[in-house]
Design a protein around this motif. Structure first.
Motif, PDB file in Angstrom:
ATOM      1  N   ILE A  92     -59.752 -49.956 -68.883  1.00 54.49           N
ATOM      2  CA  ILE A  92     -58.396 -49.896 -68.187  1.00 54.49           C
ATOM      3  C   ILE A  92     -58.318 -49.406 -66.728  1.00 54.49           C
ATOM      4  CG2 ILE A  92     -56.192 -48.412 -68.624  1.00 54.49           C
ATOM      5  CD1 ILE A  92     -57.053 -48.325 -71.575  1.00 54.49           C
ATOM      6  N   THR A  93     -57.859 -50.203 -65.983  1.00 56.32           N
ATOM      7  CA  THR A  93     -57.826 -49.993 -64.585  1.00 56.32           C
ATOM      8  C   THR A  93     -56.536 -49.659 -64.076  1.00 56.32           C
ATOM      9  OG1 THR A  93     -57.397 -52.339 -64.087  1.00 56.32           O
ATOM     10  CG2 THR A  93     -59.963 -51.620 -64.476  1.00 56.32           C
ATOM     11  N   VAL A  94     -56.546 -49.362 -62.922  1.00 57.27           N
ATOM     12  CA  VAL A  94     -55.202 -49.193 -62.063  1.00 57.27           C
ATOM     13  C   VAL A  94     -54.363 -50.414 -62.149  1.00 57.27           C
ATOM     14  CG1 VAL A  94     -54.014 -48.613 -59.927  1.00 57.27           C
ATOM     15  CG2 VAL A  94     -56.196 -47.346 -60.625  1.00 57.27           C
ATOM     16  N   THR A  95     -54.961 -51.653 -62.034  1.00 55.82           N
ATOM     17  CA  THR A  95     -54.280 -52.987 -61.987  1.00 55.82           C
ATOM     18  C   THR A  95     -53.522 -53.174 -63.449  1.00 55.82           C
ATOM     19  OG1 THR A  95     -55.960 -53.965 -60.780  1.00 55.82           O
ATOM     20  CG2 THR A  95     -54.436 -55.540 -62.095  1.00 55.82           C
ATOM     21  N   HIS A  96     -54.042 -52.554 -64.591  1.00 56.28           N
ATOM     22  CA  HIS A  96     -53.568 -52.573 -65.799  1.00 56.28           C
ATOM     23  C   HIS A  96     -52.295 -51.897 -65.900  1.00 56.28           C
ATOM     24  CE1 HIS A  96     -57.645 -53.996 -67.545  1.00 56.28           C
ATOM     25  NE2 HIS A  96     -56.841 -55.060 -67.606  1.00 56.28           N
ATOM     26  N   SER A  97     -52.518 -50.551 -65.419  1.00 61.30           N
ATOM     27  CA  SER A  97     -51.381 -49.610 -65.197  1.00 61.30           C
ATOM     28  C   SER A  97     -50.372 -50.209 -64.337  1.00 61.30           C
ATOM     29  CB  SER A  97     -51.869 -48.491 -64.853  1.00 61.30           C
ATOM     30  OG  SER A  97     -52.765 -47.670 -65.410  1.00 61.30           O
ATOM     31  N   VAL A  98     -50.601 -50.977 -63.349  1.00 67.95           N
ATOM     32  CA  VAL A  98     -49.496 -51.349 -62.471  1.00 67.95           C
ATOM     33  C   VAL A  98     -48.923 -52.657 -63.223  1.00 67.95           C
ATOM     34  CG1 VAL A  98     -48.943 -52.691 -60.325  1.00 67.95           C
ATOM     35  CG2 VAL A  98     -50.526 -50.787 -60.241  1.00 67.95           C
ATOM     36  N   GLY A  99     -49.581 -53.468 -64.002  1.00 65.90           N
ATOM     37  CA  GLY A  99     -49.009 -54.419 -64.745  1.00 65.90           C
ATOM     38  C   GLY A  99     -48.031 -54.041 -65.931  1.00 65.90           C
ATOM     39  N   ILE A 100     -48.462 -53.088 -66.604  1.00 70.52           N
ATOM     40  CA  ILE A 100     -47.928 -52.587 -67.770  1.00 70.52           C
ATOM     41  C   ILE A 100     -46.435 -51.960 -67.164  1.00 70.52           C
ATOM     42  CG2 ILE A 100     -47.586 -50.626 -69.403  1.00 70.52           C
ATOM     43  CD1 ILE A 100     -50.801 -50.886 -69.792  1.00 70.52           C
ATOM     44  N   SER A 101     -46.719 -51.135 -66.111  1.00 72.45           N
ATOM     45  CA  SER A 101     -45.257 -50.674 -65.272  1.00 72.45           C
ATOM     46  C   SER A 101     -44.219 -51.449 -65.015  1.00 72.45           C
ATOM     47  CB  SER A 101     -45.783 -49.831 -64.006  1.00 72.45           C
ATOM     48  OG  SER A 101     -46.614 -48.720 -64.369  1.00 72.45           O
ATOM     49  N   ALA A 102     -44.921 -52.828 -64.604  1.00 71.34           N
ATOM     50  CA  ALA A 102     -43.952 -53.967 -64.180  1.00 71.34           C
ATOM     51  C   ALA A 102     -43.363 -54.390 -65.536  1.00 71.34           C
ATOM     52  CB  ALA A 102     -44.435 -54.841 -63.443  1.00 71.34           C
ATOM     53  N   MET A 103     -43.820 -54.470 -66.618  1.00 70.49           N
ATOM     54  CA  MET A 103     -43.423 -55.023 -67.838  1.00 70.49           C
ATOM     55  C   MET A 103     -42.490 -53.767 -68.286  1.00 70.49           C
ATOM     56  SD  MET A 103     -44.605 -57.886 -69.181  1.00 70.49           S
ATOM     57  CE  MET A 103     -43.944 -57.693 -70.750  1.00 70.49           C
ATOM     58  N   VAL A 104     -42.891 -52.557 -68.239  1.00 66.19           N
ATOM     59  CA  VAL A 104     -41.686 -51.848 -68.788  1.00 66.19           C
ATOM     60  C   VAL A 104     -40.315 -51.512 -68.018  1.00 66.19           C
ATOM     61  CG1 VAL A 104     -41.194 -49.320 -68.715  1.00 66.19           C
ATOM     62  CG2 VAL A 104     -43.266 -49.801 -69.250  1.00 66.19           C
ATOM     63  N   TRP A 105     -40.460 -51.985 -66.548  1.00 68.44           N
ATOM     64  CA  TRP A 105     -39.199 -52.343 -65.627  1.00 68.44           C
ATOM     65  C   TRP A 105     -38.495 -53.429 -66.266  1.00 68.44           C
ATOM     66  CZ3 TRP A 105     -37.012 -48.803 -63.184  1.00 68.44           C
ATOM     67  CH2 TRP A 105     -37.715 -47.662 -62.277  1.00 68.44           C
TER      68      TRP A 105
END
Length: 329
Positions: free
Chosen positions: A127-140
């Motif tokens: 799990i990388t920062v890139t994954h977190s950014v992608g998940i955040s975009a999905m939440v939005w």
């Protein structure tokens, strides 16, 4: 009970209650979120996967807080909206983005904490920062899609200017109740159960593992308490009383009245004030997750105590006033 015996609903309660609450939330929220976001951005290179969600949590709070002054004006003027129908819908949309975005990012934080503590070997390096950014975009994206139908409901009554309903006018209240129940299930109930499940499992795992660091246990327990506080004070009452209030409006439209309508309406207005507090309470997640902020807060509180103690001594004649003033400057 027939319509003639319906109790009069105290619609003016919101005009007295909501403006002071909004002003308090606006001030505390801007200060707390501004301070927290500034610290996170200053330590951007140190950000972990979870702090990406914390950053988005702060941005969601700021987005909503910027609309609060317009709501203060609206309720101070006795529910008279002077900023146009389009901006009314945008304001309500920003509230929904903040509310369900906050719940979504808190759920992501809970899942990440669960994986890092209970299954560290499985997720290490995966799990990388890139994954977190992608998940955040999905939440939005999901929260936006979920909240978008609200903008298509009428926010005025019979096209008369001046109103900016939180939900919609009485002509569409039956459909809006169904929409609200669906959004409550997908946007609140499911994330709430996921959060409880994650932290419940984490607490059981930590209690059974004797080798676990005591500091880690304490931090997890503190974060669990913060999340329980947020859900219990801000989110649960709002969703319960919002849907009950919508149901009472449906019954009134069907000429079915009951004595509990007024109580539910007042409770709903109180829950609206409480749910706005999430924008001021969410920074508790910053304080929990960032030791730099905690250290700064301790220093500021210590400096404030020293200043007040010296001023008290100066006023009592124990310390020269000029000396105390120099020390304060």
């Amino acid at each position: 009970m027939n319509k003639s015996s319906c109790p009069r609903v105290s619609f003016y309660f919101e005009h007295r209650f909501l403006p002071p609450v909004y002003i308090l939330v606006f001030i505390l929220g801007l200060v707390a979120n501004g301070w927290g976001l500034k610290s996170l951005l200053q330590n951007w290179k140190k950000l972990g996967n979870v702090n990406v969600f914390v950053l988005n949590l702060g941005l969601a709070d700021i987005l909503y807080l910027l609309t609060v002054p317009f709501l203060v004006v609206y309720y101070f003027m006795g529910s008279k909206w002077i900023f146009g129908d389009a901006f009314c819908k945008i304001t309500r949309f920003c509230f929904n983005l903040n509310l369900y975005g906050s719940i979504g990012f808190l759920t992501c934080i809970s899942v990440y904490r669960y994986l890092a503590i209970v299954h560290p070997m499985r997720v290490m390096g995966r799990i990388t920062v890139t994954h977190s950014v992608g998940i955040s975009a999905m939440v939005w994206l999901l929260v936006s899609v979920q909240s978008l139908p609200d903008m298509f409901y009428s926010k005025t009554f019979r096209n008369k200017p001046g109103k900016c309903y939180e939900t919609t006018d009485k002509n569409y209240v039956e459909d809006y109740l169904n929409y609200s129940l669906g959004r409550t299930l997908t946007g609140f109930c499911i994330p709430f159960l996921i959060t409880l499940g994650c932290y419940g499992h984490v607490i059981v795992f930590l209690c059974r593992t004797k080798t676990t660091d005591k500091v880690l246990k304490q931090r997890c327990l503190k974060l669990l308490c913060i999340l329980i506080l947020l859900f219990s004070v801000c989110y649960i009452p709002y969703h319960v009383f919002k849907n009950l209030n919508l149901w009472s409006r449906v019954l009134s439209r069907q000429k079915i009245c009951s004595e509990w309508f007024n109580g539910v309406y007042i409770a709903h207005q109180i829950s609206r004030g409480l749910v706005c507090l999430n924008s001021a309470l969410n920074p508790l997640v910053y304080l929990h997750g960032n030791e730099d902020i905690l250290a700064q807060l301790r220093r500021r509180l210590q400096q404030a105590r020293q200043i007040f103690s010296r001023l008290n001594l100066a006023n009592s004649g124990c310390v020269p006033v000029a000396q105390a003033a120099d020390e304060v400057e």
